[in-house]
Design an enzyme around this catalytic site. Structure first.
Site, mmCIF file in Angstrom:
data_model
loop_
_atom_site.group_PDB
_atom_site.id
_atom_site.type_symbol
_atom_site.label_atom_id
_atom_site.label_comp_id
_atom_site.label_asym_id
_atom_site.label_seq_id
_atom_site.Cartn_x
_atom_site.Cartn_y
_atom_site.Cartn_z
ATOM 1 N N ASN A 159 59.092 109.445 69.690
ATOM 2 C CA ASN A 159 59.735 108.392 70.470
ATOM 3 C C ASN A 159 58.972 108.128 71.756
ATOM 4 O O ASN A 159 58.823 106.987 72.192
ATOM 5 C CB ASN A 159 61.182 108.784 70.785
ATOM 6 C CG ASN A 159 62.052 108.811 69.549
ATOM 7 O OD1 ASN A 159 62.025 107.895 68.745
ATOM 8 N ND2 ASN A 159 62.820 109.879 69.385
ATOM 9 N N CYS A 169 55.469 113.741 70.775
ATOM 10 C CA CYS A 169 56.808 113.154 70.840
ATOM 11 C C CYS A 169 56.735 111.769 70.215
ATOM 12 O O CYS A 169 56.095 110.865 70.766
ATOM 13 C CB CYS A 169 57.295 113.069 72.285
ATOM 14 S SG CYS A 169 58.891 112.258 72.459
ATOM 15 N N GLU A 186 66.332 120.216 70.826
ATOM 16 C CA GLU A 186 64.891 120.294 71.086
ATOM 17 C C GLU A 186 64.569 121.492 71.963
ATOM 18 O O GLU A 186 65.241 121.720 72.983
ATOM 19 C CB GLU A 186 64.400 119.018 71.777
ATOM 20 C CG GLU A 186 64.358 117.803 70.880
ATOM 21 C CD GLU A 186 63.453 116.725 71.447
ATOM 22 O OE1 GLU A 186 62.242 116.998 71.636
ATOM 23 O OE2 GLU A 186 63.946 115.619 71.716
ATOM 24 N N ARG A 187 63.550 122.234 71.574
ATOM 25 C CA ARG A 187 63.126 123.364 72.396
ATOM 26 C C ARG A 187 62.700 122.837 73.763
ATOM 27 O O ARG A 187 61.961 121.859 73.880
ATOM 28 C CB ARG A 187 61.981 124.129 71.722
ATOM 29 C CG ARG A 187 60.752 123.291 71.457
ATOM 30 C CD ARG A 187 59.605 124.097 70.870
ATOM 31 N NE ARG A 187 58.451 123.234 70.694
ATOM 32 C CZ ARG A 187 57.246 123.665 70.376
ATOM 33 N NH1 ARG A 187 57.024 124.958 70.195
ATOM 34 N NH2 ARG A 187 56.236 122.829 70.232
ATOM 35 N N CYS A 216 64.812 112.321 68.385
ATOM 36 C CA CYS A 216 63.558 113.073 68.375
ATOM 37 C C CYS A 216 62.695 112.464 67.282
ATOM 38 O O CYS A 216 63.073 112.493 66.102
ATOM 39 C CB CYS A 216 63.814 114.550 68.105
ATOM 40 S SG CYS A 216 62.311 115.535 67.918
ATOM 41 N N GLY A 217 61.551 111.897 67.670
ATOM 42 C CA GLY A 217 60.712 111.199 66.697
ATOM 43 C C GLY A 217 60.098 112.118 65.664
ATOM 44 O O GLY A 217 60.169 111.846 64.455
ATOM 45 N N THR A 218 59.503 113.225 66.128
ATOM 46 C CA THR A 218 58.941 114.168 65.157
ATOM 47 C C THR A 218 60.059 114.780 64.328
ATOM 48 O O THR A 218 59.894 115.079 63.139
ATOM 49 C CB THR A 218 58.123 115.272 65.846
ATOM 50 O OG1 THR A 218 58.948 115.956 66.807
ATOM 51 C CG2 THR A 218 56.899 114.701 66.542
ATOM 52 N N GLY A 219 61.239 114.949 64.945
ATOM 53 C CA GLY A 219 62.383 115.469 64.219
ATOM 54 C C GLY A 219 62.864 114.512 63.141
ATOM 55 O O GLY A 219 63.210 114.938 62.031
ATOM 56 N N ASN A 267 62.365 123.193 67.144
ATOM 57 C CA ASN A 267 63.339 122.108 67.211
ATOM 58 C C ASN A 267 64.188 122.186 65.945
ATOM 59 O O ASN A 267 63.652 122.388 64.854
ATOM 60 C CB ASN A 267 62.653 120.742 67.262
ATOM 61 C CG ASN A 267 61.757 120.587 68.470
ATOM 62 O OD1 ASN A 267 61.958 121.231 69.490
ATOM 63 N ND2 ASN A 267 60.763 119.736 68.355
ATOM 64 N N HIS A 320 59.690 122.409 63.358
ATOM 65 C CA HIS A 320 61.056 121.954 63.094
ATOM 66 C C HIS A 320 61.694 122.812 62.020
ATOM 67 O O HIS A 320 61.026 123.278 61.095
ATOM 68 C CB HIS A 320 61.063 120.493 62.631
ATOM 69 C CG HIS A 320 60.626 119.529 63.681
ATOM 70 N ND1 HIS A 320 61.491 118.975 64.589
ATOM 71 C CD2 HIS A 320 59.390 119.029 63.971
ATOM 72 C CE1 HIS A 320 60.817 118.166 65.399
ATOM 73 N NE2 HIS A 320 59.545 118.195 65.047
ATOM 74 N N ASN A 351 58.592 118.907 78.904
ATOM 75 C CA ASN A 351 60.030 119.029 78.704
ATOM 76 C C ASN A 351 60.743 119.321 80.019
ATOM 77 O O ASN A 351 60.112 119.573 81.053
ATOM 78 C CB ASN A 351 60.313 120.131 77.690
ATOM 79 C CG ASN A 351 59.727 119.839 76.327
ATOM 80 O OD1 ASN A 351 59.958 118.774 75.762
ATOM 81 N ND2 ASN A 351 58.950 120.779 75.789
#
Length: 290
Positions: free
Chosen positions: A75, A73, A216-217, A225-228, A198, A167, A64
């Site tokens: 994305n 990540c 995002e942290r 944010c893909g995982t988001g 996040n 998240h 980060n």
């Protein structure tokens, strides 16, 4: 130290990518902080190093903008798949990539010899609070109130989910009016999330579409944010707000649109663009790499 890089993004979630398959960079975290600065350097959400792996085709290490190393990540990993395919590091159209949250499998879509999009098996969501991790008396934290201020009793209803990263997903109206610069850090550093979190602020558009903003942290507000996006889809379907199992849900981020499918067996698939912006060479000062 001169570093050859490729600037890439998935729905506006942008990183600086470096081929580390022959030699890894020193002080990756400090280099990430340096190259991420949007006024004095390349500008990005961080740094992603594409490395050799003993257990998969490649290994992704992502950092980060605050030097911290992230576990996953969604994305970024799509762009890793494009990176290794487009640069001839592999000719596979299904690529296994090692991350700190496990090995992820990516299927790429190729047009005229270049990857244009990718679909990632993101694994299964984790709800158990101790594994997210979240400090809570509850076994899971689903659609419950998170107190932000003990004095004013400011409470946000939300759901805690890990998709490789922790998240907190909260639904509301008019997310465009939110002051995330003020609100985001309060979630990121909330004492109930010992590793930070996040936070996704979600607005339902219709039964098949949601949009979100994400803090995002370690990076602040990002364009996607893909995982988001995966956490958003899981929460939307679980709570009956939008979407159904086994069918793609359209998830709109500030930087573009993603498709997320939450299967009946709990597996989550993320599909979206992978774009190369430009390539170049950056001179990183000695005090950064030492």
């Amino acid at each position: 130290m001169k570093i050859e890089f490729t600037k890439m993004h998935g729905a506006g979630n942008d990183y600086v990518y470096v081929d580390c398959t022959k030699e890894e960079l020193p002080n990756m975290g400090k280099i990430s902080e340096y190259v991420a600065h949007r006024r004095f350097s390349i500008g990005s959400d961080g740094l992603i190093c594409v490395c050799k792996s003993d257990v998969a085709d490649f290994k992704m290490r992502m950092f980060n903008a605050d030097q911290s190393e992230g576990k996953m990540c969604g994305n970024g990993i799509r762009c890793v798949a494009k990176f290794v395919y487009d640069k001839g590091l592999t000719d596979k159209q299904q690529i296994a990539i090692e991350t700190l949250s496990g090995i992820k499998t990516i299927d790429v879509k190729v047009e005229e010899g270049k990857v244009v999009s990718a679909k990632v098996n993101m694994g299964k969501p984790v709800f158990k609070t101790t594994e997210i991790p979240m400090i809570s008396d509850h076994y899971v934290f689903v659609d419950q109130g998170l107190a932000m201020d003990k004095v004013q009793l400011e409470v946000y209803n939300g759901t805690a989910i890990s998709m490789g990263n922790p998240h907190f997903v909260t639904f509301m109206k008019d997310i465009d009016s939110l002051n995330l610069e003020e609100l985001g850090p309060r979630f990121e550093h909330h004492p109930l999330f010992p590793e930070g979190v996040n936070t996704e602020f979600v607005e339902v558009i219709d039964k098949n579409t949601v949009k979100f903003r994400v803090w995002e942290r370690g990076s602040g507000e990002t364009f996607a944010c893909g995982t988001g996006a995966c956490a958003v889809a899981v929460a939307s379907i679980m709570l009956g707000n939008a979407g159904v199992r086994n069918k793609p849900l359209t998830v709109i981020a500030k930087g573009g649109t993603l498709q997320v499918t939450y299967m009946r067996d709990e597996t989550v698939y993320l599909e979206g663009p992978a774009v190369e912006a430009f390539v170049g060479t950056v001179e990183v000062p000695d005090e950064v790499v030492k």
